[in-house]
Design an enzyme around this catalytic site. Sequence first.
Site, mmCIF file in Angstrom:
data_model
loop_
_atom_site.group_PDB
_atom_site.id
_atom_site.type_symbol
_atom_site.label_atom_id
_atom_site.label_comp_id
_atom_site.label_asym_id
_atom_site.label_seq_id
_atom_site.Cartn_x
_atom_site.Cartn_y
_atom_site.Cartn_z
ATOM 1 N N CYS A 135 0.893 -1.072 -0.121
ATOM 2 C CA CYS A 135 -0.048 0.100 0.055
ATOM 3 C C CYS A 135 0.728 1.287 -0.014
ATOM 4 O O CYS A 135 1.836 1.350 -0.934
ATOM 5 C CB CYS A 135 -0.841 -0.335 1.389
ATOM 6 S SG CYS A 135 -2.014 1.375 1.372
ATOM 7 N N ASP A 183 -8.538 -3.279 -8.060
ATOM 8 C CA ASP A 183 -8.132 -2.121 -7.200
ATOM 9 C C ASP A 183 -8.157 -0.720 -8.118
ATOM 10 O O ASP A 183 -7.828 -0.921 -9.292
ATOM 11 C CB ASP A 183 -6.346 -2.286 -6.898
ATOM 12 C CG ASP A 183 -5.979 -1.361 -5.886
ATOM 13 O OD1 ASP A 183 -6.720 -0.381 -5.353
ATOM 14 O OD2 ASP A 183 -4.902 -1.555 -5.274
ATOM 15 N N HIS A 215 -7.884 -3.686 -3.387
ATOM 16 C CA HIS A 215 -6.422 -3.205 -2.709
ATOM 17 C C HIS A 215 -6.287 -3.942 -1.233
ATOM 18 O O HIS A 215 -7.256 -4.471 -0.709
ATOM 19 C CB HIS A 215 -6.896 -1.779 -2.389
ATOM 20 C CG HIS A 215 -5.524 -1.032 -1.882
ATOM 21 N ND1 HIS A 215 -4.460 -0.441 -2.910
ATOM 22 C CD2 HIS A 215 -5.219 -0.531 -0.525
ATOM 23 C CE1 HIS A 215 -3.550 -0.076 -2.237
ATOM 24 N NE2 HIS A 215 -3.884 0.185 -0.930
#
Length: 249
Positions: A135, A183, A215
């Site tokens: 991330c 995502d 995600h």
Amino acid sequence: MKRLLALALVAFSFAGTARAAEQTITFKSGTSDQGSGLLVTPDGKGPFPAVVVIQEWWGLNDWVKDQARGLAKDGYVALAVDLYRGKVATKQEDAHQYMMGLPDERATADLAGAFATLVGRADVKKDRIGSIGWCMGGKWSLRVAMNEPTLAAVVVYYGAMPTKPEEIARFKAPLLGNFGGDDQGPAPDQVKAFEAAMKAAGKSVDLKIYDGAGHAFANVNNPWGGYREAAAQDAAARTTAFLARYLKK
């Protein structure tokens, strides 16, 4: 619940069984500041390969620490950097606030200090240091690769990617990336464009997009219910093999 806990502790499915020791350390950051992180070391004298471990937007929480522990059990010296300087979020609004408030210069200096700390350790192979991040940490893992020309390998999980040709040109280390097909940050088209730019520049890059994964699909604690076990396990196997290829050779 026991199964979920087990998955959280073995996100990479590392095959190693070496005992590991850990401690919180501080290190020089920039000219006058001080960074910190969790250092986890394998049992034995080494020298070992090493990895800079970079948090998600939540902070240096237990899940990230477990990733560092898993790396150490597989024979790497792992340094998980605390970019938030002690703050850990459990709510999305707090995580967003911490991430947006993270000074770019400070984070850059902290990661440079972490890399220098590993280079300076007697138990680390100085030419076998990599980075990994998820991330927000995926973006910073790429930044480490851009800023450290002697980095030997870089892994990114669903992190924002650079787009400028002059940024692409700065990559020296081979790169592995794991991304979600559902995502939107980064979206699959962005991943494909980055891969094309890297290949056009003659860089070593291996990116995979997982259909049906969003995600943070590799984190079993994903608050959006987006953990995808099959994708997480495949990405883990890819990551384990990639790090071994470039850091253990």
